[in-house]
Scaffold this active site. Structure first.
Site, mmCIF file in Angstrom:
data_model
loop_
_atom_site.group_PDB
_atom_site.id
_atom_site.type_symbol
_atom_site.label_atom_id
_atom_site.label_comp_id
_atom_site.label_asym_id
_atom_site.label_seq_id
_atom_site.Cartn_x
_atom_site.Cartn_y
_atom_site.Cartn_z
ATOM 1 N N ASP A 176 0.826 -1.210 0.000
ATOM 2 C CA ASP A 176 0.000 0.000 0.000
ATOM 3 C C ASP A 176 0.860 1.260 0.000
ATOM 4 O OD1 ASP A 176 -2.350 1.405 -0.024
ATOM 5 O OD2 ASP A 176 -2.772 1.174 2.112
ATOM 6 N N GLY A 177 0.312 2.328 -0.578
ATOM 7 C CA GLY A 177 0.972 3.633 -0.517
ATOM 8 C C GLY A 177 1.528 4.133 -1.842
ATOM 9 N N ASN A 178 1.218 3.436 -2.922
ATOM 10 C CA ASN A 178 1.745 3.867 -4.225
ATOM 11 C C ASN A 178 1.254 5.264 -4.610
ATOM 12 O OD1 ASN A 178 2.789 1.316 -4.354
ATOM 13 N ND2 ASN A 178 1.397 0.566 -5.931
ATOM 14 N N TRP A 224 2.902 7.979 -2.531
ATOM 15 C CA TRP A 224 4.308 8.113 -2.941
ATOM 16 C C TRP A 224 4.405 9.032 -4.158
ATOM 17 C CZ3 TRP A 224 7.122 7.172 -7.355
ATOM 18 C CH2 TRP A 224 8.511 7.064 -7.217
ATOM 19 N N ARG A 246 -0.742 9.243 -9.887
ATOM 20 C CA ARG A 246 -0.778 8.038 -9.048
ATOM 21 C C ARG A 246 -0.158 6.820 -9.740
ATOM 22 N NH1 ARG A 246 -4.011 7.496 -4.703
ATOM 23 N NH2 ARG A 246 -4.361 5.336 -5.288
ATOM 24 N N HIS A 290 2.404 3.283 -8.964
ATOM 25 C CA HIS A 290 2.154 1.861 -9.248
ATOM 26 C C HIS A 290 3.307 1.263 -10.064
ATOM 27 C CE1 HIS A 290 -1.713 2.301 -7.503
ATOM 28 N NE2 HIS A 290 -2.263 2.975 -8.495
ATOM 29 N N THR A 346 -11.098 -6.557 -4.607
ATOM 30 C CA THR A 346 -12.430 -6.477 -5.231
ATOM 31 C C THR A 346 -13.011 -5.072 -5.074
ATOM 32 O OG1 THR A 346 -13.290 -7.430 -3.176
ATOM 33 C CG2 THR A 346 -13.087 -8.925 -5.045
ATOM 34 N N TRP A 385 -11.968 -1.723 -7.854
ATOM 35 C CA TRP A 385 -12.713 -1.325 -9.061
ATOM 36 C C TRP A 385 -13.369 0.033 -8.870
ATOM 37 C CZ3 TRP A 385 -11.669 -4.226 -13.135
ATOM 38 C CH2 TRP A 385 -11.373 -5.581 -12.974
ATOM 39 N N ARG A 441 -12.013 2.688 -8.138
ATOM 40 C CA ARG A 441 -11.095 3.776 -8.523
ATOM 41 C C ARG A 441 -11.418 4.272 -9.932
ATOM 42 N NH1 ARG A 441 -5.345 2.516 -5.659
ATOM 43 N NH2 ARG A 441 -6.246 1.884 -3.681
ATOM 44 N N LEU A 443 10.077 -20.814 -4.585
ATOM 45 C CA LEU A 443 9.088 -19.918 -3.968
ATOM 46 C C LEU A 443 7.783 -19.894 -4.759
ATOM 47 C CD1 LEU A 443 8.699 -17.374 -1.890
ATOM 48 C CD2 LEU A 443 9.044 -16.040 -3.965
ATOM 49 N N ARG A 474 -4.944 -1.694 8.929
ATOM 50 C CA ARG A 474 -6.191 -2.424 8.678
ATOM 51 C C ARG A 474 -5.927 -3.522 7.651
ATOM 52 N NH1 ARG A 474 -7.687 2.947 6.767
ATOM 53 N NH2 ARG A 474 -7.096 3.151 4.574
HETATM 54 C C1 IPE Z 1 -5.471 -2.632 -0.186
HETATM 55 O O1 IPE Z 1 -5.122 -1.311 -0.319
HETATM 56 C C2 IPE Z 1 -5.486 -3.310 -1.517
HETATM 57 C C3 IPE Z 1 -4.193 -3.510 -2.139
HETATM 58 C C4 IPE Z 1 -3.037 -3.201 -1.640
HETATM 59 C C5 IPE Z 1 -4.218 -4.142 -3.428
HETATM 60 P P1 IPE Z 1 -6.216 -0.156 -0.479
HETATM 61 O O2 IPE Z 1 -5.458 1.087 -0.645
HETATM 62 O O3 IPE Z 1 -7.178 -0.513 -1.532
HETATM 63 O O4 IPE Z 1 -6.960 -0.217 0.919
HETATM 64 P P2 IPE Z 1 -7.803 0.900 1.666
HETATM 65 O O5 IPE Z 1 -8.830 1.393 0.695
HETATM 66 O O6 IPE Z 1 -6.865 1.968 2.074
HETATM 67 O O7 IPE Z 1 -8.385 0.202 2.847
HETATM 68 C C1 IPE Z 2 -1.556 0.258 -3.314
HETATM 69 O O1 IPE Z 2 -1.330 1.626 -3.362
HETATM 70 C C2 IPE Z 2 -1.788 -0.333 -4.673
HETATM 71 C C3 IPE Z 2 -3.159 -0.766 -4.910
HETATM 72 C C4 IPE Z 2 -4.148 -0.697 -4.077
HETATM 73 C C5 IPE Z 2 -3.427 -1.319 -6.216
HETATM 74 P P1 IPE Z 2 -2.521 2.665 -3.381
HETATM 75 O O2 IPE Z 2 -2.892 2.926 -4.780
HETATM 76 O O3 IPE Z 2 -3.641 2.202 -2.517
HETATM 77 O O4 IPE Z 2 -1.818 3.932 -2.765
HETATM 78 P P2 IPE Z 2 -2.429 4.919 -1.705
HETATM 79 O O5 IPE Z 2 -2.895 4.108 -0.545
HETATM 80 O O6 IPE Z 2 -3.567 5.630 -2.373
HETATM 81 O O7 IPE Z 2 -1.310 5.821 -1.352
HETATM 82 MG MG MG Z 3 -4.049 2.432 -0.575
#
Ligand code: IPE
Ligand code: IPE
Ligand code: MG
Length: 251
Positions: A31-33, A36, A44, A48, A77, A80, A82, A142, A205
């Site tokens: 998470d966090g792409n 970043w 965004r 990724h 799931t 989608w 986004r 792996l 979470r």
């Molecule tokens: C969880 O991250 C899903 C993935 C990393 C693929 P999200 O960014 O979708 O989760 P929330 O919305 O912050 O809970």
């Molecule tokens: C996780 O990064 C990648 C996916 C959920 C696909 P995010 O796209 O959720 O990045 P943030 O949480 O918005 O920073």
């Molecule tokens: Mg996220």
């Protein structure tokens, strides 16, 4: 007490010499792409893209550490929801990842698998995944398990439906349904449960990830955003795991 890096020089040793304190199965919520990218004034999708290369580094680190299964949450799931342009970009990443890294995955004896509802993926995404699975199906290193269009609630509901069908058809007695049978209806039926869950980006979470399978998993969180995650942090998580005392309700 200082903890050595037992996995650093283990590459050529036999499996029996691997200490049993390395988690067999590590699951990661990458998470966090988006944040970043935002921090750098980039779209965004740039996050990724960067995150995809980190996947490669962590796969190699996991292989070298002696981890047996690495499950990576790539698309939920709920993702989608986004904007279509972001979803479209995310759906191109499996193909891009395989194009760049599949030869290396094959060379490292990595076996690619997936969990999630693949039928809803665009054809080109599905094709890349099916190809990668086919090319690596005989590998016994792996297991790189991508959670793609994965949602734990969906998985559980589908399991309930499939079990109910078996009951209706007279193939299964209600009294005989137990935790093992239930588990055998989940995507993860052939895998051990995760020993360690890592989530990056500071969110504490599960976001609908492996709700059943994480019942006794050790959880490890970091504020670092996924594109900044690296081998050193991965090792730090493994070392922290090594110090945890798992009790499973016992003493
Ligand atoms: C969880 O991250 C899903 C993935 C990393 C693929 P999200 O960014 O979708 O989760 P929330 O919305 O912050 O809970
Ligand atoms: C996780 O990064 C990648 C996916 C959920 C696909 P995010 O796209 O959720 O990045 P943030 O949480 O918005 O920073
Ligand atoms: Mg996220």
């Amino acid at each position: 007490m200082s903890i050595r890096w037992p996995f650093l020089k283990r590459k050529k040793k036999s499996i029996t010499e691997i200490p049993d304190n390395i988690p067999n199965h590590v699951a990661i919520i990458m998470d966090g792409n988006g944040r970043w990218a935002k921090q750098r004034g980039l779209p965004r999708i740039a996050g990724h893209k960067e995150g995809m290369d980190v996947v490669r580094d962590i796969v190699i680190a996991a292989t070298e550490a002696g981890v047996k299964v690495l499950t990576l949450y790539a698309f939920s799931t709920e993702n989608w929801r986004r904007p279509k342009s972001e979803v479209d970009f995310l759906m191109k990443l499996p193909k891009e990842f395989m194009h760049i890294y599949l030869p290396e995955m094959i060379e490292k004896n990595v076996k690619i698998e997936t969990i999630g509802e693949l039928t809803q993926l665009p054809d080109h995404t599905l094709k890349a995944i099916v190809h990668a699975k086919e090319k690596t199906k005989s590998n016994d290193g792996l297991i790189l398990n991508f959670a793609l269009n994965y949602g734990s609630r969906h998985e559980i509901v589908e399991a309930v439906k499939a079990i109910s069908t078996q009951v209706n058809q007279g193939n299964l007695e209600i009294e005989n349904i137990d935790e093992d049978i239930f588990s055998s209806y989940l995507y993860t039926k052939n895998m051990c449960e995760p020993d360690l869950l890592i989530r990056t980006s500071g969110e504490i979470r599960l976001s609908n990830f492996l709700l059943w399978q994480l019942a006794y998993t050790e959880l490890w969180f970091t504020d670092v955003l996924w594109p900044d995650f690296n081998e050193e942090l991965f090792k730090k998580a493994l070392v922290d795991y090594h110090t945890r005392k798992r009790r499973y309700g016992g003493i």
